[in-house]
Design a protein around this motif. Structure first.
Motif, PDB file in Angstrom:
ATOM      1  N   LYS B 300       0.836  -1.198   0.000  1.00 54.82           N
ATOM      2  CA  LYS B 300       0.000   0.000   0.000  1.00 54.82           C
ATOM      3  C   LYS B 300       0.874   1.253   0.000  1.00 54.82           C
ATOM      4  CE  LYS B 300      -2.314  -1.401   3.640  1.00 54.82           C
ATOM      5  NZ  LYS B 300      -3.306  -1.528   4.732  1.00 54.82           N
ATOM      6  N   GLY B 301       1.937   1.217   0.799  1.00 49.60           N
ATOM      7  CA  GLY B 301       2.811   2.378   0.889  1.00 49.60           C
ATOM      8  C   GLY B 301       3.491   2.654  -0.445  1.00 49.60           C
ATOM      9  N   VAL B 302       4.000   1.597  -1.060  1.00 46.70           N
ATOM     10  CA  VAL B 302       4.667   1.751  -2.347  1.00 46.70           C
ATOM     11  C   VAL B 302       3.691   2.275  -3.392  1.00 46.70           C
ATOM     12  CG1 VAL B 302       5.793   0.505  -4.206  1.00 46.70           C
ATOM     13  CG2 VAL B 302       6.330  -0.057  -1.858  1.00 46.70           C
ATOM     14  N   ALA B 303       2.491   1.706  -3.398  1.00 42.89           N
ATOM     15  CA  ALA B 303       1.498   2.115  -4.391  1.00 42.89           C
ATOM     16  C   ALA B 303       1.140   3.588  -4.217  1.00 42.89           C
ATOM     17  CB  ALA B 303       0.252   1.243  -4.276  1.00 42.89           C
ATOM     18  N   ALA B 304       0.938   4.012  -2.962  1.00 42.26           N
ATOM     19  CA  ALA B 304       0.549   5.402  -2.724  1.00 42.26           C
ATOM     20  C   ALA B 304       1.611   6.345  -3.264  1.00 42.26           C
ATOM     21  CB  ALA B 304       0.360   5.638  -1.232  1.00 42.26           C
ATOM     22  N   SER B 305       2.861   6.034  -2.957  1.00 42.89           N
ATOM     23  CA  SER B 305       3.935   6.923  -3.377  1.00 42.89           C
ATOM     24  C   SER B 305       4.100   6.931  -4.889  1.00 42.89           C
ATOM     25  CB  SER B 305       5.225   6.477  -2.693  1.00 42.89           C
ATOM     26  OG  SER B 305       6.322   7.047  -3.313  1.00 42.89           O
ATOM     27  N   GLU B 306       4.129   5.751  -5.494  1.00 45.48           N
ATOM     28  CA  GLU B 306       4.399   5.685  -6.920  1.00 45.48           C
ATOM     29  C   GLU B 306       3.266   6.204  -7.777  1.00 45.48           C
ATOM     30  OE1 GLU B 306       7.090   4.785  -8.928  1.00 45.48           O
ATOM     31  OE2 GLU B 306       7.972   5.324  -7.010  1.00 45.48           O
ATOM     32  N   ALA B 307       2.020   5.966  -7.350  1.00 40.31           N
ATOM     33  CA  ALA B 307       0.901   6.481  -8.137  1.00 40.31           C
ATOM     34  C   ALA B 307       0.990   7.998  -8.191  1.00 40.31           C
ATOM     35  CB  ALA B 307      -0.422   6.037  -7.516  1.00 40.31           C
ATOM     36  N   ALA B 308       1.307   8.601  -7.034  1.00 38.43           N
ATOM     37  CA  ALA B 308       1.360  10.054  -6.996  1.00 38.43           C
ATOM     38  C   ALA B 308       2.500  10.585  -7.845  1.00 38.43           C
ATOM     39  CB  ALA B 308       1.508  10.532  -5.561  1.00 38.43           C
ATOM     40  N   ASN B 309       3.685   9.991  -7.734  1.00 37.46           N
ATOM     41  CA  ASN B 309       4.781  10.624  -8.469  1.00 37.46           C
ATOM     42  C   ASN B 309       4.662  10.419  -9.965  1.00 37.46           C
ATOM     43  OD1 ASN B 309       6.186   8.266  -9.194  1.00 37.46           O
ATOM     44  ND2 ASN B 309       7.894   8.640  -7.811  1.00 37.46           N
ATOM     45  N   SER B 310       3.968   9.352 -10.372  1.00 40.75           N
ATOM     46  CA  SER B 310       3.747   9.219 -11.806  1.00 40.75           C
ATOM     47  C   SER B 310       2.633  10.122 -12.293  1.00 40.75           C
ATOM     48  CB  SER B 310       3.420   7.775 -12.159  1.00 40.75           C
ATOM     49  OG  SER B 310       4.515   6.966 -11.840  1.00 40.75           O
ATOM     50  N   ALA B 311       1.669  10.396 -11.427  1.00 46.16           N
ATOM     51  CA  ALA B 311       0.589  11.299 -11.833  1.00 46.16           C
ATOM     52  C   ALA B 311       1.121  12.715 -11.947  1.00 46.16           C
ATOM     53  CB  ALA B 311      -0.542  11.250 -10.816  1.00 46.16           C
ATOM     54  N   MET B 312       2.181  12.986 -11.224  1.00 46.49           N
ATOM     55  CA  MET B 312       2.748  14.326 -11.248  1.00 46.49           C
ATOM     56  C   MET B 312       3.217  14.685 -12.644  1.00 46.49           C
ATOM     57  SD  MET B 312       5.882  15.911 -11.404  1.00 46.49           S
ATOM     58  CE  MET B 312       7.046  14.636 -11.059  1.00 46.49           C
ATOM     59  N   ALA B 313       3.750  13.696 -13.388  1.00 45.99           N
ATOM     60  CA  ALA B 313       4.348  14.012 -14.684  1.00 45.99           C
ATOM     61  C   ALA B 313       3.358  14.675 -15.636  1.00 45.99           C
ATOM     62  CB  ALA B 313       4.975  12.768 -15.293  1.00 45.99           C
TER      63      ALA B 313
END
Lengths: 316, 518, 159
Positions: B300-313
């Protein structure tokens, strides 16, 4: 352990002694073109445009290298330490290279240590307001400022930069007080302006051209009206001898032999007179320049006495 | 607009273009994965290659690189506790513990899937609503940045394993570190102690490698002579991929919220992905039913972080494409590429050059799918990397980080800074405090300072700094969020104590019932 | 609840005191180096200094009231290991600008690899290490310097 030491020694010798390139006609190996800013900026863009043309004109590979930091000062501090053999050059920007040593005490370099090769681009600085602003001309702005001293906020890029100096000089000449709110970089200052967070903006001509439909430009710091916006008055025509622009060029380390500089100068000037390059520059809102080494040096040296008193006066 | 989108898709799937996209994604993943090389650098190095191509082709490749890098940075974050780019800091919080438990592959798959999801969501928003969102993004003025920075700092209370005071103290040290170099607005040179190279300040990635990567090596590999990098080796298999995908699909709330945060933070110009992933991680912890699981290794932690940083692009591309204002450093490079091809941001992009623009955006979309595929399949291979005995792996990691630190600014001093921070990070882990708050302070310091000083200047011009800072719509929202964020831990503690009391009550009831039965 | 006077002999250090004192020192250093800044350049630093001073004092207070004890190294072996490791790294960084990237990296990888191996002086391990070093370091050098044209530190003597 002994074996290890011998191996290491052997390896080191091999690498050290195969290093030096053979001396020959300049240029005979790759040239490093340092950009004292990060990738994606205007200096980078121009360098990338020049890169293939330089490689053709000089016959060697040109490697673009970034050395950002301190608004360019780290790059120039590095430049002066390089070997003066012409294989390491850097982009130079005026007024940065004049203002930084003046304003900072120790910027890591002195203005006269940079040996200019050529200046190829000028970006006049203009003062603009939003299209729906009540202010329609320089006179309106000055009147408004006199009524409410310090209330008019002007955005710009950087402290002790071309924009800042223009702001200070203009305030002095017109006898008004406006508040300068610097942003980190031109893009951010434009964003702040478009968002209504500052009432006016000191901006580079290319940014003004890009957003021309949303703004009114009150004046340009040039001698002749700006080609892309001929209706906008120059500060000079209104009685204020304000010449403000960001000029870009290339420079070499101090002590670079003149004949080497000549070769580089020729290449840069060739590019600067290339009709496609000129057309592209004008389209984007720049003023193409083709100043050689000597002319550039004179230009830079003239600017020092012009700006020194301004910095001294306003630096607390 | 739909026909533009379809046209764009068609362009992407042309054999030549598609190949470029794949190459771009792979290069992006590599650049994202090597600590010291960033997405920005990768883009900058490859822009010249795009000259010779048509604008659409070049931009499609750049799209691939950008999206690939946003996934790639998770790989070292999970495997060796080193964020490949600053955007992946929050991925280390749960990613590395996961690989310690032997579940590195789970982490990698979660990152791939979450990255793709985040990209997808943000792209849809980009295509549908770019122009109006850009106008909103302009409303972010100095006070908003100030409060955004402060809000970011409140995350420290969640990140502090242990005493919250230590966390905030670390955060303030981080902010002092961010003051090294040229002052944001004042223009003064601060705290360089005679080193002119420090005029540029402390480079974030160098600090990251120092604080995250080296202490791990110092303590376990060198100090405790652990033969392998993690406690349990990883045994990758294909079934894990499906397992992780299924469990993530069962958490739509988490995924949507993280992607949303990423998109929003992305289009505040300049904020970038560095904070997006941390804010998203923080919110994931806040709203989860079992917050204790975080930090010990949960996908869950990994997903939360990675979804956000990819959405940032894609989010950062919104102000770029509509106004020419890059929302992040990689976006700035893309702006450069656009300008080099003669395309100027603004209405032009969506009318005259619409087919190129849409090819670019569709490229971003398709790249997201490519990332999932490559990431999931690749996880089988990548996760095995940490099975390599540490005596081969650790020297390689160190020498790569030295290379990486040097290459960012061509400055030997950066390598020394990395070393010094490495030692400090090691000491701080012994003193029982996690270096993440220091890094947070380092990242957010400039925002807070810029917002503060600009607001002071503008506030003076407007009459009252206090009014200027507080009485604005977006600022108001952010201030409320800050207050809530600070009060939340108190509420959470009260709630868990309530839970505890109910449990102990139940236990004592059962005990007395048991006794009565006897 | 441990009484304040009882100190666990295995964990002699009070981490709160250490952190508090260290940050006070850092704050003091920063304070004295920033007295000459302009108003705009100094305002942020001043506010953060106030925050860190207050927090340091709070931590010291906590260290007094509810201390957290730690020990640095689990064993002397660990301490020696870490010190040696740091020294190897130091040497690497010092010789890097002197000898150039390639030689110093070869040396570093080789030494470090052997240091971490259990059977350090066996011929087999030394040879294997040398082989691995040359392959790994050279490969990366070519990818970064050759393919990606990322500049690397060159030696003082060669150019």
């Amino acid at each position: 352990m002994k074996r290890t030491l011998i191996m290491i020694l052997a390896l080191s010798c091999v690498v050290v002694f195969t290093g030096p390139a053979m001396a020959g006609q300049f240029p005979s190996k790759a040239i490093t073109y340092q950009i004292p800013f990060g990738p994606g900026g205007q200096s980078d863009l121009e360098a990338r445009r020049q890169q293939p043309l330089l490689e053709k004109a000089l016959g060697v590979k040109v490697i673009v290298q970034y050395k950002p930091g301190g608004g360019g000062s780290i790059g120039w501090a590095t430049l002066i330490k390089q070997k003066a053999d012409g294989y390491f050059i850097s982009g130079i920007n005026i007024p940065h290279i004049v203002l930084q040593p003046l304003a900072r005490g120790n910027a890591g370099y002195e203005t006269d240590q940079l040996k200019p090769i050529a200046l190829f681009q000028a970006t006049p600085i203009g003062l603009a307001v939003l299209k729906d602003s009540q202010i329609n001309s320089l006179e309106d702005l000055i009147a408004e400022a006199k009524k409410n001293p310090g209330a008019i906020t002007c955005g710009g890029s950087g402290t002790w930069s071309g924009h800042h100096i223009a702001h200070l000089q203009f305030g002095k000449m017109a006898g008004i007080k406006m508040t300068y709110i610097p942003s980190k970089g031109a893009a951010k200052s434009v964003a702040a302006f478009l968002g209504g967070h500052v009432k006016a903006l000191w901006a580079n001509s290319n940014d003004l051209v890009q957003h021309a439909d949303k703004i009114k430009v009150l004046g340009f710091g040039t001698k002749a009206p700006f080609a892309n916006m001929p209706d906008v008055p120059t500060f000079e025509s209104k009685g204020y001898k304000l010449y403000a622009s960001i000029d870009r060029g290339a420079g070499a380390p101090p002590g670079t032999p003149d004949d080497i500089v000549k070769v580089l100068e020729k290449a840069f000037l060739e590019i600067a007179s290339n009709p496609d390059v000129i057309k592209q520059m004008r389209k984007d809102g720049f003023v193409p320049l083709a100043m050689g080494a000597k002319a550039s040096k004179e230009y830079i040296m003239k600017k020092i006495p012009e700006w020194e008193p301004v910095v001294k006066e306003f630096k607390k | 607009m739909l026909d533009f989108a379809l046209q764009g898709l068609y362009q992407v799937f042309l054999p030549g273009h598609f190949l470029l996209l794949v190459i771009g994604v792979v290069m992006g993943i590599i650049f994202g994965a090597l600590p010291g090389l960033t997405a920005t650098m990768g883009l900058a190095l490859l822009v010249p290659f795009t000259f010779t191509m048509s604008p659409a082709a070049g931009l499609i490749m750049l799209a691939g690189i950008y999206v690939g890098a946003m996934y790639g940075d998770a790989i070292p974050a999970i495997l060796i506790n080193t964020p490949g780019t600053p955007a992946a800091i929050a991925t280390t919080f749960d990613g590395f513990p996961l690989s310690q438990k032997g579940m590195a592959q789970h982490g990698l798959v979660a990152a791939a899937v979450a990255s793709a999801f985040g990209s997808l969501m943000a792209n849809i928003v980009l295509v549908l609503a770019a122009p109006p969102l850009a106008i909103v993004s302009l409303k972010f003025g100095p006070p908003e940045y100030f409060w955004l920075g402060i809000f970011g700092l409140t995350i420290i209370s969640t990140l502090s394993t242990g005493s919250v005071i230590k966390g905030f103290l670390a955060g303030s040290v981080g902010m002092l570190l961010s003051a090294v170099g040229m002052a944001e607005i004042g223009g003064d040179i601060r705290l360089t102690f005679g080193f002119p190279e420090l005029q540029g300040g402390i480079e974030l990635i160098v600090a990251l490698i120092g604080f995250f990567c080296l202490p791990e090596i110092l303590s376990s590999v060198i100090g405790k002579r652990r033969a392998a990098y993690t406690e349990k080796p990883v045994k990758p298999s294909l079934s894990v991929i499906w397992e992780v995908i299924k469990s993530l699909l069962r958490k739509p709330g988490l995924m949507l919220r993280s992607a949303g945060i990423g998109t929003v933070v992305g289009f505040a110009p300049g904020a970038g992905g560095n904070i997006a992933s941390m804010v998203s991680y923080n919110e994931a912890v806040r709203w989860d039913k079992n917050p204790e699981e975080f930090g010990k290794g949960t996908i869950k932690g990994v997903a939360a972080s990675e979804a956000a940083n990819s959405a940032m692009a894609p989010g950062s591309l919104i102000p770029l494409l509509t106004l020419g204002i890059p929302g992040s450093p990689p976006a700035a490079v893309i702006l450069g590429a656009l300008m080099l091809h003669g395309m100027r941001p603004g209405a032009e992009l969506f009318s005259t050059y619409a087919n190129v623009t849409f090819s670019f955006m569709m490229g971003l979309l398709v790249a997201a799918f490519l990332v999932t595929t490559i990431g999931c399949l690749g996880s089988v291979v990548f996760s095995r990397i940490i099975n390599i005995p540490s005596r081969y792996l650790a020297p390689a990691i160190i020498f790569m980080t030295v290379l990486g630190s040097y290459s960012i600014r061509n400055n030997m001093l950066d390598v020394w800074i990395m070393f010094v921070f490495g030692v400090i990070g090691y000491v701080s882990s012994k003193l029982k405090f996690h270096p993440a708050p220091i890094v947070l302070g380092l990242i957010l310091g400039p925002f807070v300072e810029e917002g503060l000083v600009q607001s002071m200047l503008a506030g003076q011009a407007a009459g009252s700094t206090f009014n200027y800072l507080i009485f604005r719509p977006i600022s108001g929202v952010l201030i409320c969020l800050c207050v809530l964020a600070l009060l939340w831990p108190i509420y959470a503690k009260w709630r868990s104590r309530q839970k505890q009391e109910i449990v102990t009550c139940k236990m004592s009831i059962e005990k007395t019932e048991g006794q009565n039965e006897k | 609840m441990k009484s304040r006077t009882q100190v666990d002999p295995k964990k002699p250090w009070n981490s709160d005191y250490i952190i508090g004192i260290l940050t006070l020192i850092i704050s003091a250093v920063v304070y004295f180096s920033t007295r000459e800044l302009s108003r705009l350049g100094g305002v942020f630093v001043d506010y953060v200094l106030i925050a860190s001073a207050v927090l340091s004092l709070l931590i010291l207070l906590k260290g007094f009231v509810k201390p957290e004890h730690i020990k640095f190294f689990d064993s002397v072996i660990e301490r020696n290991n870490v010190t040696t490791g740091i020294c190897i790294l130091l040497v690497y960084l010092i010789i890097l600008p002197v000898v150039g990237f390639l030689p110093s990296s070869y040396a570093f990888y080789f030494c470090f690899n052997l240091y971490l191996t259990d059977d350090r002086f066996s011929i087999k391990n030394i040879l294997f290490s040398a082989l691995l070093t040359s392959v790994v370091v050279t490969a990366f050098y070519f990818i970064f310097n050759g393919l990606l044209e990322v500049p690397l530190p060159t030696s003082m003597w060669s150019e």
